[in-house]
Design a protein around this motif. Structure first.
Motif, PDB file in Angstrom:
ATOM      1  N   UNK A  82      37.348  40.873  38.594  1.00  0.00           N
ATOM      2  CA  UNK A  82      38.215  40.112  37.689  1.00  0.00           C
ATOM      3  C   UNK A  82      39.118  41.024  36.860  1.00  0.00           C
ATOM      4  N   UNK A 119      40.051  40.893  33.955  1.00  0.00           N
ATOM      5  CA  UNK A 119      39.645  41.125  32.562  1.00  0.00           C
ATOM      6  C   UNK A 119      39.182  42.544  32.296  1.00  0.00           C
ATOM      7  N   UNK A 156      41.593  44.660  30.530  1.00  0.00           N
ATOM      8  CA  UNK A 156      41.720  44.388  29.093  1.00  0.00           C
ATOM      9  C   UNK A 156      40.618  45.094  28.310  1.00  0.00           C
ATOM     10  N   UNK A 157      39.407  45.101  28.911  1.00  0.00           N
ATOM     11  CA  UNK A 157      38.319  45.835  28.276  1.00  0.00           C
ATOM     12  C   UNK A 157      38.684  47.312  28.172  1.00  0.00           C
ATOM     13  N   UNK A 165      38.669  40.254  27.651  1.00  0.00           N
ATOM     14  CA  UNK A 165      38.572  40.857  28.980  1.00  0.00           C
ATOM     15  C   UNK A 165      37.157  40.811  29.508  1.00  0.00           C
ATOM     16  N   UNK A 166      36.199  41.114  28.629  1.00  0.00           N
ATOM     17  CA  UNK A 166      34.805  41.175  29.042  1.00  0.00           C
ATOM     18  C   UNK A 166      34.306  39.832  29.532  1.00  0.00           C
ATOM     19  N   UNK A 170      36.123  37.356  30.725  1.00  0.00           N
ATOM     20  CA  UNK A 170      36.801  37.061  31.991  1.00  0.00           C
ATOM     21  C   UNK A 170      36.087  37.764  33.136  1.00  0.00           C
ATOM     22  N   UNK A 171      35.751  39.013  32.898  1.00  0.00           N
ATOM     23  CA  UNK A 171      35.100  39.827  33.916  1.00  0.00           C
ATOM     24  C   UNK A 171      33.683  39.320  34.206  1.00  0.00           C
ATOM     25  N   UNK A 172      32.899  39.163  33.125  1.00  0.00           N
ATOM     26  CA  UNK A 172      31.504  38.763  33.306  1.00  0.00           C
ATOM     27  C   UNK A 172      31.401  37.394  33.964  1.00  0.00           C
ATOM     28  N   UNK A 193      33.630  35.833  35.692  1.00  0.00           N
ATOM     29  CA  UNK A 193      34.149  35.877  37.058  1.00  0.00           C
ATOM     30  C   UNK A 193      33.131  36.458  38.028  1.00  0.00           C
ATOM     31  N   UNK A 194      32.337  37.417  37.556  1.00  0.00           N
ATOM     32  CA  UNK A 194      31.404  38.096  38.445  1.00  0.00           C
ATOM     33  C   UNK A 194      30.048  37.408  38.520  1.00  0.00           C
ATOM     34  N   UNK A 195      29.584  36.876  37.372  1.00  0.00           N
ATOM     35  CA  UNK A 195      28.177  36.478  37.308  1.00  0.00           C
ATOM     36  C   UNK A 195      27.942  34.977  37.306  1.00  0.00           C
TER      37      UNK A 195
END
Lengths: 327, 499, 279
Positions: free
Chosen positions: A300, A302, A305-306, C97-98, C100-102, C104-106
């Motif tokens: 992702x 994101x 951004x992190x 961002x975190x 979105x990432x988390x 999206x992944x988990x």
């Protein structure tokens, strides 16, 4: 300090591993996607342009000791004002007038924050955050209402005619290079020289470095704060203008994916000189462009951004250390 | 305290100082500004630790306090020159802060105890009022109650009477003596000898960071103490003859203040109907305890605060409404009080700093453009004036010691063709040699036709260097009568409003 | 009418909890624009944990994740002396961002990540009690007094033996707790996590705190007012008001505009804590 950097890297790697992505592989994807091919590079430069000009706007305010978090809103207002003018006056005249309108709109949107800072000592961060939200709602309402292209379903204006847009310097799709980047570089040079060579630039930086010393040097702090905020707003407005005239060709809701925040990071990374905005914006451009490639890799976006957040933290901490060792 | 040494950078503030204080006494520590009194007390209170030496309390425990917290726990309390009262909290909250006596505040019993303490000392407080409404004297009293609240066994009072009226000071000393008789140990830091002679039982003299002598007050007198404080060498040196002799020529008026009223930060009238004339050739000293309105006087002359009523004339021209930068154009130059906050920008180079305040004057800029080569020459000239020691004009100001920064600031004001110099404690951070140099340079400018006003809290410094001295008290200026114009005691009386 | 009332309460609750998180941070002297990121992180972690750890565990983990960000803010501003605003911006970036990432992944597509077992009403009750508790805390306890002292003048407080670093640590710990609760409430109300679902609520909470003069009960009232206008907006959607149809964006802008006017000093005196942002 080492602890902070190692911590940041560990957190990042931890996030990646936790989610089953390879940190190293992602880095390669990111770099390939942003710098691997001429097309990728041209895309990176496209991402860099608004960050360069907006970063410059935030940088200028920062030199006067102001955090212009409002660059986002000023960008939107500049973009919408320019589009409005250009839809009515197509061609070269519209290009000039639209640019002017965008700069003025940006400056006006920064004015309340400047006034409240100068005369009421209200923190500019709070006011500009508030103004950003209002700007988002205002421009969304405009583009969904009076400025909406009736032929479209989504909230967007009509496309501008080719004559009112900024020309390409090199145009062989997918590799394109807009004159907007050149404009950004020229603006950077102007700001750098202005800060170095003029008394007004000297005074602005004195206010930023020490309001007390500036006061005793006969400098009117309030006027400088007001002027810096409005100039910063004008440049941010121009960034919006450039985004419309060079790349987008129209205004729509969500035209800025949060450039204003990235611009703060650019300005912080730039250090003491306006020239520093160029490499800093390039770094952010690489992350932005590379981030899209990551997404194709099922990582992702994101995560970039992190990374930006961590870069800002580490850069700010390093800066503090530098100041403290000088004393 | 034995063998205490403390260095700040290259400066040795304290050099193997010993101090023994018997319990149940009022012990004075005296010395000139910069003798190391405050530094010694701060070490005792744990604000910072000593580089060498030990602190020993009555119970024979050797402790080096790392923080004030440790010192407080050991029963030490300090009232410092800058009040420790937090204006946003109420009087009661200020009183109990740090010694609340439990996780849940028992406001009622706290108030009862506070009232008992206050009554014992003869003080009166409205406990639930914001501390911001307290007068300086009220704040001072609250500070003392704070020590009692904590049942401090050793109380350090640093210049406690600087802002008090004579009546308030007397009352304060009475209560201090009472506390001492009840077994408390009071250490009084002061440079006012009458206080020592009248109220203390023992006295320690510091000079230049060294212990000179500790004596019973009964075995000495004010004159002998003064000699010890000043030191034999400078005591025997006569004041410069040209300081006492009338200046060469008194010329046209450079500054006239007519019925000037200026509002202070708290909205009160900080200057009340001030009238003052300074003529070309004159070096005027303004004596007064801190907070008498000197700051507002300077800021209004510089154009940094607006006059509520009255007029300011610079060189005969009405300048009441003139902007600060235009007053600089008329030849007004300042050596500000707070070097760090008002006079220099530490991250900037010496060159950049040299133009501060002069940035709109030729040749440092022309038509709004900075002339960097002229600025480099100018910075070299400023640095040379008082032998500022620096590693290069491109280096940041922060790389210089405080004294050298002060030399640079003084040079910048004095060398830039001033017509009227406003200097606030210009000798701050300078040694005796540097102080003499700066005053000599100011006098030289005055002889060339400029005028100067110097504010200092050190009356002797003013008597030694100025042509004429006036005293400020509570926002008013008092002129000593002609036959007392250099009389230390007479001016001292004016300073505290005992007219 | 009743519907409007319940909607107001539900919509104000996350604002109130967020504002109280801001209170414990800002009153101890730490500027906190990172409320948004902390709330968002909590909402995301609550959603992710719901399937595995049950509703209570999910809320607990949500609070823990907001606390981690809050303590990162403490570390950055107090130990590394980073400007409070910059650190807050970074916290928001890591939050946005975190998550979105988390997520999206988990996230587990078979489970929508809702915590329906925890009633929304519980949070609403909390939101109504916390401001009063904090008011009493500031007034009647040692910790409260020390918090006010450090927020007002850290140097003088230090001279009185109070340790600003410690006081602020606990202040930000509480910020983590309250913003964590705010994020969980938001998730409990909406049912599932979406990108940037806080949509500026952290900033509105901060605005309410400022409007309330950094005092818990007035800030609570400001949150209620903001919540009421949001509820009104939802109720009035599509209906004309006084002859003209006001775009919903106008309602949405209202809290921000009121705050700007308040900061301009048109709504009484400036009560900014004097020690805000000081080391």
């Amino acid at each position: 300090m080492v602890l902070l950097i190692v911590g940041a890297l560990a957190l990042l790697a931890g996030l990646m591993i936790l989610s089953g992505a390879s940190p190293l592989g992602s880095l390669v994807t990111l770099l390939k996607g942003s710098l691997g091919t001429p097309a990728a590079i041209s895309g990176t430069l496209r991402e860099t342009t608004p960050l360069l000009i907006l970063g410059l706007a935030v940088f200028l305010a920062l030199r006067a000791g102001l955090f212009n978090i409002g660059a986002e809103g000023q960008f939107l207002l500049g973009a919408v004002a320019c589009t409005w003018v250009n839809l009515r006056i197509p061609g070269f005249g519209g290009l000039i007038l639209g640019t002017l309108a965008g700069a003025i709109a940006g400056a006006l949107w920064a004015l309340p924050a400047g006034l409240i800072k100068a005369y009421r000592n209200g923190h500019e961060v709070i006011t500009t955050i508030m103004l950003n939200s209002v700007a988002v709602y205002l421009t969304t309402a405009l583009v969904a209402g009076p400025m909406k292209d009736p032929k479209q379903d989504s909230p967007t204006t009509a496309d501008l005619v080719a004559g009112s847009r900024l020309p390409w310097l090199y145009d062989h799709a997918p590799v394109q290079l807009s004159s907007a980047l050149l404009l950004g570089l020229i603006l950077t040079a102007l700001v750098a020289l202005w800060l170095r060579k003029t008394v007004a630039g000297y005074e602005l930086q004195a206010v930023g470095a020490s309001p007390g010393a500036a006061k005793y040097a006969g400098i009117d702090n309030r006027r400088v704060v007001l002027a810096a905020m409005c100039s910063s707003g004008a440049i941010a407005g121009i960034a919006g203008v450039v985004q419309v005239l060079a790349y987008e060709g129209r205004f729509y809701a969500g035209i800025s994916p949060g450039y204003g925040f990235d611009a703060l990071g650019v300005a912080l990374l730039a250090g003491g000189s306006a020239w520093g905005v160029i490499p800093a914006s390039l770094l952010f451009g690489v992350l932005a462009k590379g981030g899209t490639s990551l997404q194709l890799d099922e990582v992702p976006k994101g995560i970039t951004t992190v990374v930006l957040g961590l870069i800002i933290l580490v850069a700010a901490a390093l800066r503090y250390r530098k100041v403290s060792t000088d004393v | 305290m034995t063998g205490i040494t403390k260095r700040f950078g290259a400066v040795t503030a304290l050099d193997r100082v010993d101090l023994q204080v018997a319990s149940g006494t009022l012990h004075a520590v005296v010395g000139e500004n910069g003798a190391g009194k405050t530094t010694l007390m701060r070490i005792l209170y744990g604000v910072f630790g000593p580089d060498e030496g030990t602190v020993k309390l009555s119970n024979d425990q050797v402790r080096s306090f790392k923080t004030s917290r440790d010192a407080i726990a050991a029963g030490i309390g300090m009232v410092s020159q800058h009040y420790g009262i937090i204006p946003a909290l109420s009087c009661l909250q200020n009183l109990i802060l740090g010694a609340e006596g439990g996780a849940i505040l028992d406001i009622r019993s706290a108030e009862t105890r506070a009232q008992t303490l206050a009554t014992r000392m003869g003080f009166e407080f409205d406990w639930h009022q914001d501390a911001s409404t307290l007068s300086p004297a009220g704040a001072q009293k609250l500070e003392i109650l704070k020590l009692l609240w904590r049942e401090a066994k050793i109380m350090i009072l640093d210049e406690p009477t600087a802002m008090l009226s004579p009546a308030d000071s007397d009352a304060l000393f009475q209560s201090m003596r009472k506390l001492a008789s009840e077994g408390a140990t009071v250490i009084l830091v002061t440079h006012r000898l009458p206080e020592v002679m009248d109220h203390c039982s023992r006295v320690t003299v510091l000079r230049g960071g060294k212990l000179i002598e500790t004596k019973d007050v009964a075995d000495t007198d004010a004159k002998r103490l003064a000699a010890l404080i000043i030191g034999s060498s400078s005591a025997s040196a006569a004041p410069p003859s040209d300081a006492i002799a009338p200046p060469a020529e008194i010329g046209a008026p450079m500054l006239e203040l007519k019925d000037l009223v200026v509002r202070g930060v708290r909205g009160e009238d900080a200057l009340k109907q001030v009238n003052l004339n300074v003529r070309a050739g004159e070096l005027l000293g303004i004596a007064g305890v801190d907070g008498s309105g000197q700051r507002e006087l300077f800021q209004s002359i510089l154009g940094l605060v607006r006059a509520k009523e009255g007029q300011i004339l610079l060189g005969g021209q009405d300048s009441t409404k003139l902007k600060a930068i235009d007053r600089i154009r008329l030849g007004l130059r300042a050596i500000p009080e707070d070097r760090h906050e008002e006079a220099v920008i530490e991250e900037w180079s010496l060159e950049q700093n040299s133009a501060l305040g002069l940035q709109r004057l030729e040749p440092l800029s022309t038509k709004g453009l900075v002339n960097t080569s002229a600025r480099a020459d100018w910075a070299a000239k400023v640095a040379a004036k008082f032998n500022t020691k620096h590693g290069g004009l491109k280096l940041p100001m922060g790389s210089l010691s405080g004294g050298n920064q002060q030399r640079f600031v003084a040079g910048r004001a004095i060398e830039s063709q001033p017509k009227l110099i406003l200097a606030f404690q210009p000798a701050r951070g300078l040694d005796i040699r540097g102080t003499a140099d700066v005053y000599a340079a100011i006098r030289e400018r005055c002889r060339e036709g400029a005028a100067a006003i110097v504010v200092s809290f050190d009356l002797d410094e003013l008597i030694e260097n100025c042509d004429r001295i006036v005293a400020m008290n509570h926002g008013r200026i008092h002129q000593p009568s002609a036959n007392e114009s250099r009389d230390r005691d007479a001016i001292g009386r004016l300073m505290v409003g005992a007219v | 009418m009743f519907e409007l009332l319940t909607l107001t309460i539900v919509l104000s609750a996350p604002l109130i909890l967020g504002a109280m998180g801001g209170f414990t941070s800002e009153r101890s002297g730490v500027i906190n624009i990172g409320l948004e990121g902390m709330m968002l992180m909590s909402a995301c972690v609550t959603a992710l944990a719901a399937a595995k750890f049950g509703p209570v565990g999910a809320v607990g983990l949500g609070i823990a994740s907001a606390t981690v960000l809050s303590l990162l803010h403490w570390l950055a501003t107090q130990v590394y002396r980073i400007d409070h605003v910059i650190s807050g911006m970074a916290i928001n970036a890591i939050g946005a961002g975190g998550t979105n990432f988390l997520y999206g992944k988990l996230s587990d597509p078979s489970h929508n990540g809702s915590i329906s077992h925890v009633p929304v009403a519980l949070f609403s009750w909390l939101a109504f009690f916390v401001p009063v508790i904090l008011w009493a805390y500031a007034r009647w306890t040692r910790g409260g007094l020390r918090m006010l002292a450090v927020g007002s003048d850290p140097d003088k407080a230090r001279l009185m033996g109070v340790q600003p670093l410690r006081v602020r640590f606990f202040g930000l710990l509480a910020t983590g707790l309250f913003t964590g609760l705010a994020g969980s409430q938001l998730l409990a109300y909406t049912g599932n996590f979406t990108d940037n679902m806080t949509a500026g609520r952290g900033y509105i909470a901060l605005a309410a705190l400022i409007l309330g003069g950094w005092r818990p009960v007035p800030a609570f009232l400001a949150c209620l007012a903001f919540g009421f206008f949001s509820a009104l907006r939802i109720q009035l959607q599509g209906t004309a008001l006084m002859g003209a149809q006001l775009p919903s964006e106008a309602w949405a802008s209202l809290p921000y505009l009121v705050t700007i006017i308040a900061l301009a000093g048109f709504l009484g005196k400036n009560r900014t804590p004097a020690g805000l942002g000081k080391p």
